[in-house]
Design an enzyme around this catalytic site. Structure first.
Site, PDB file in Angstrom:
ATOM      1  N   TYR A 184       0.850  -1.187   0.000  1.00  0.00           N
ATOM      2  CA  TYR A 184       0.000   0.000   0.000  1.00  0.00           C
ATOM      3  C   TYR A 184       0.887   1.240   0.000  1.00  0.00           C
ATOM      4  O   TYR A 184       1.886   1.308   0.716  1.00  0.00           O
ATOM      5  CB  TYR A 184      -0.890   0.017   1.248  1.00  0.00           C
ATOM      6  N   GLU A 218      -3.387   7.581  -4.216  1.00  0.00           N
ATOM      7  CA  GLU A 218      -3.346   6.300  -3.507  1.00  0.00           C
ATOM      8  C   GLU A 218      -3.119   5.162  -4.491  1.00  0.00           C
ATOM      9  O   GLU A 218      -3.819   5.063  -5.499  1.00  0.00           O
ATOM     10  CB  GLU A 218      -4.666   6.076  -2.757  1.00  0.00           C
TER      11      GLU A 218
END
Ligand code: GDP
Ligand code: MN
Length: 386
Positions: free
Chosen positions: A109, A197
């Site tokens: 992530y 993101e």
């Protein structure tokens, strides 16, 4: 302003941020053409909507053959995709991304966002990437690394290394990641992003690093200096009433309740929503017509709120400063004459030219409920809807 994954990935390519090979498709035929041109199966068929959680909702699927790609494209294009971010109504899928399937060794992530508390860009990264990152943040926040970048200094080498090592990367993958993060930071700053993101950022079987997903949000207040980015706006993905309101420079956000409200000034709008809630009702929107609204703007604000079917009553709360009460009242009267009001409207008005304003309203002979102060307005609006 949000953009689609396929648009974000096109921008990433320009910044040398590695992404899988792929193309956007707007029809099943186009999807098949793109799948075939990738030259190898599996390909991934990905729904393009402005919301995350598509994988879990059935909007991201692997196709092992041309036939399967066709079946999946048919199934996903036009489907109403419901994810934890779309709300129960979901979103109709109008675009696809057809991408080369990847051999995933690890899902990581990585995100960058503006941290208001420190006035810095925060880099967040985790080895526990993939579809359950919200759960990770909730249950095991220590698994998320945070590095704060001073915007005046820019990203420093030691910060890049801190994130790379924190992600457990070594060797060639670490080097690739270092370049990727430096480029991503540059992308973030140069385009005035509020969020970027990548979830997942993947490590492949042959040790390369690439962005498998891409979510980008631009700071709308900075878009005036990025005319090229404005072209990426997709009105299909926005609330139609919010799009309409933005044409007239009205600050409008559609909410779930049934009390429509029109207020001048964002702070007063927040306070008005609070008093509605305190009185036991729920606001249907946030609407700030601004300090210097014209009567046309007021008219449009009124029309937009009345067009919202869930609105059962309207509370108008105006503090006449730069916006004079008489100008405002004229806008309300014009709007009411054009649209016709068939629901209760409570008005609380104070400030510059309030007497003239009240006169205009009473001369118009409209069925308006007048309130003496904020509390009185709240009680009257709650009584009207409950
Ligand atoms: P999101 O659910 O909206 O965040 O959509 P993503 O783009 O993140 O895709 C969801 C999941 O699909 C990813 O976490 C991957 O596990 C999986 N996925 C996406 N592309 C591929 C691929 O090329 N190969 C494989 N095996 N899985 C993929
Ligand atoms: Mn994702």
């Amino acid at each position: 302003m949000k953009i689609h994954e396929f648009q974000a990935k096109e921008l990433f390519r320009k910044y040398n941020i590695p992404v899988p090979e792929g193309n956007a498709a707007f029809s099943v035929e186009e999807a098949i053409t793109h799948a075939e041109s990738l030259g190898n199966y599996p390909v991934v068929v990905k729904a393009q909507i402005h919301a995350g959680g598509r994988g879990k909702g059935g909007g991201v699927k692997l196709a092992a053959s041309k036939e399967e790609a066709q079946t999946l494209a048919r199934e996903i294009l036009g489907m109403t995709l419901v994810t934890h971010q779309t709300g129960p109504d979901g979103r109709v899928v109008k675009k696809l991304l057809i991408e080369a399937g990847q051999d995933i060794a690890k899902e990581l992530y990585l995100s960058l966002l503006v941290d208001r508390a420190t006035a810095k860009v925060v880099i967040m990264a985790s080895q526990a990437g993939g579809m359950d990152i919200e759960q990770v943040a909730e249950d095991t926040p220590e698994k998320i690394i945070k590095v704060f970048v001073d915007p005046l200094m820019g990203i420093q080498g030691y910060q890049v290394r801190e994130v790379g090592f924190g992600l457990g990367l070594t060797g060639g993958a670490f080097k690739q990641f270092s370049k990727l993060l430096a480029n991503l930071y540059r992308f973030f700053v140069e385009n005035d992003c509020s969020l970027v993101e990548i979830n997942p950022l993947i490590l492949t079987g042959d040790d390369s690093v690439l962005a498998l997903d891409a979510k980008v949000d631009f700071d709308a207040n900075a878009l005036y200096r990025h005319k090229d980015l404005l072209e990426l706006r997709d009105l299909d993905e926005e609330d139609p009433l919010e799009v309409e309101a933005s044409k007239y420079d009205l600050n409008y956000i559609n909410l779930d309740g049934n009390v429509g409200n029109i207020v001048n000034g964002a702070g007063l709008a927040m306070a008005t929503m609070d008093i509605i809630k305190n009185a036991g009702a729920t606001p249907a929107n946030f609407m700030d017509v601004g300090g210097g609204a014209s009567s046309e703007q007021v008219e449009n604000a009124f029309r937009i709120i009345l067009a919202d079917e869930k609105v059962k009553a309207v509370l108008i709360n105006i503090f006449g400063g730069i916006l004079r009460c008489d100008i405002f009242a004229q806008g309300v009267v014009d709007a009411a004459r054009k649209t016709g009001i068939n629901i209760p409207v409570v008005i609380r008005m104070e400030g510059t030219n309030v007497e003239e304003g009240k006169q205009i309203l009473s001369d118009a002979g409209l069925n308006l409920i007048s309130a003496t102060d904020l509390n009185d307005a709240a009680q009257k609006i709650a009584a009207a809807v409950n």
